[in-house]
Motif scaffolding. Structure first.
Motif, PDB file in Angstrom:
ATOM      1  N   LEU A 112     -20.251   2.305   2.890  1.00 19.01           N
ATOM      2  CA  LEU A 112     -19.492   3.235   2.049  1.00 19.01           C
ATOM      3  C   LEU A 112     -18.296   3.799   2.810  1.00 19.01           C
ATOM      4  O   LEU A 112     -17.180   3.853   2.286  1.00 19.01           O
TER       5      LEU A 112
ATOM      6  N   GLY B 220     -15.683   1.162   3.121  1.00 22.05           N
ATOM      7  CA  GLY B 220     -14.965   0.995   1.858  1.00 22.05           C
ATOM      8  C   GLY B 220     -13.890   2.051   1.680  1.00 22.05           C
ATOM      9  O   GLY B 220     -12.770   1.757   1.273  1.00 22.05           O
ATOM     10  N   LEU B 221     -14.223   3.294   2.017  1.00 24.04           N
ATOM     11  CA  LEU B 221     -13.247   4.376   1.915  1.00 24.04           C
ATOM     12  C   LEU B 221     -12.118   4.208   2.930  1.00 24.04           C
ATOM     13  O   LEU B 221     -10.944   4.406   2.604  1.00 24.04           O
TER      14      LEU B 221
ATOM     15  N   GLY C 291     -11.191   1.372   4.224  1.00 24.26           N
ATOM     16  CA  GLY C 291     -10.436   0.211   3.756  1.00 24.26           C
ATOM     17  C   GLY C 291      -9.492   0.580   2.631  1.00 24.26           C
ATOM     18  O   GLY C 291      -8.360   0.092   2.579  1.00 24.26           O
ATOM     19  N   LEU C 292      -9.933   1.462   1.743  1.00 24.39           N
ATOM     20  CA  LEU C 292      -9.075   1.923   0.659  1.00 24.39           C
ATOM     21  C   LEU C 292      -7.835   2.611   1.226  1.00 24.39           C
ATOM     22  O   LEU C 292      -6.706   2.313   0.814  1.00 24.39           O
TER      23      LEU C 292
ATOM     24  N   TRP D  88      -4.138   0.984   1.036  1.00 26.68           N
ATOM     25  CA  TRP D  88      -3.076   1.716   0.350  1.00 26.68           C
ATOM     26  C   TRP D  88      -1.878   1.897   1.275  1.00 26.68           C
ATOM     27  O   TRP D  88      -0.743   1.637   0.879  1.00 26.68           O
TER      28      TRP D  88
ATOM     29  N   ALA E 106     -17.431  -4.516   2.451  1.00 30.66           N
ATOM     30  CA  ALA E 106     -17.081  -3.243   1.822  1.00 30.66           C
ATOM     31  C   ALA E 106     -15.682  -2.808   2.239  1.00 30.66           C
ATOM     32  O   ALA E 106     -14.892  -2.335   1.409  1.00 30.66           O
ATOM     33  N   GLY E 107     -15.353  -2.969   3.511  1.00 34.09           N
ATOM     34  CA  GLY E 107     -14.018  -2.611   3.987  1.00 34.09           C
ATOM     35  C   GLY E 107     -12.943  -3.473   3.363  1.00 34.09           C
ATOM     36  O   GLY E 107     -11.885  -2.973   2.950  1.00 34.09           O
TER      37      GLY E 107
ATOM     38  N   GLY F 121     -12.384  -2.422  -0.115  1.00 31.32           N
ATOM     39  CA  GLY F 121     -11.569  -1.212  -0.132  1.00 31.32           C
ATOM     40  C   GLY F 121     -10.087  -1.527   0.037  1.00 31.32           C
ATOM     41  O   GLY F 121      -9.236  -0.930  -0.622  1.00 31.32           O
ATOM     42  N   ILE F 122      -9.780  -2.456   0.933  1.00 35.26           N
ATOM     43  CA  ILE F 122      -8.387  -2.865   1.140  1.00 35.26           C
ATOM     44  C   ILE F 122      -7.815  -3.461  -0.147  1.00 35.26           C
ATOM     45  O   ILE F 122      -6.693  -3.140  -0.550  1.00 35.26           O
TER      46      ILE F 122
ATOM     47  N   LEU G 267      -8.825  -2.853  -3.165  1.00 36.47           N
ATOM     48  CA  LEU G 267      -8.682  -1.777  -4.139  1.00 36.47           C
ATOM     49  C   LEU G 267      -7.415  -0.964  -3.849  1.00 36.47           C
ATOM     50  O   LEU G 267      -6.690  -0.579  -4.775  1.00 36.47           O
ATOM     51  N   GLY G 268      -7.126  -0.728  -2.569  1.00 35.84           N
ATOM     52  CA  GLY G 268      -5.894  -0.046  -2.197  1.00 35.84           C
ATOM     53  C   GLY G 268      -4.677  -0.826  -2.650  1.00 35.84           C
ATOM     54  O   GLY G 268      -3.697  -0.255  -3.143  1.00 35.84           O
TER      55      GLY G 268
END
Length: 88
Positions: A12, A15-16, A18-19, A23, A71-72, A75-76, A78-79
């Motif tokens: 988790l 993921g954050l 990575g987001l 971004w 997860a990372g 996140g990337i 998703l960013g």
């Protein structure tokens, strides 16, 4: 016996992270591209820094195992999606 929650929590957090990294990486792309088109050589250094930073983040995720890396990387992506959505 309690289940080990270490891996899901790390995933988790990855993921954050990575987001945020995704971004930052993709939000700065337009700035770098514009500077390169203008002929500013300093933008090449910034571009290399962007790539090194993102590669380092992915390397750190890989040290946590497959779940953390996936997860990372999610996140990337998703960013990236958020940045591209904002460009419309």
């Amino acid at each position: 016996m309690m289940p080990d929650l270490g891996a899901p929590i790390l995933a988790l957090l990855a993921g954050l992270a990575g987001l945020g990294a995704g971004w930052l990486h993709f939000a700065s792309l337009e700035w770098v591209a514009n500077r390169i088109v203008e002929g500013r050589l300093s933008a090449v250094g910034v571009q290399l820094g962007r790539l090194v930073l993102l590669g380092s983040v992915l390397f750190l995720f890989a040290q946590g195992g497959a779940l953390v890396l996936l997860a990372g990387a999610a996140g990337i992506l998703l960013g990236r999606f958020i940045v591209l959505r904002g460009m419309r």
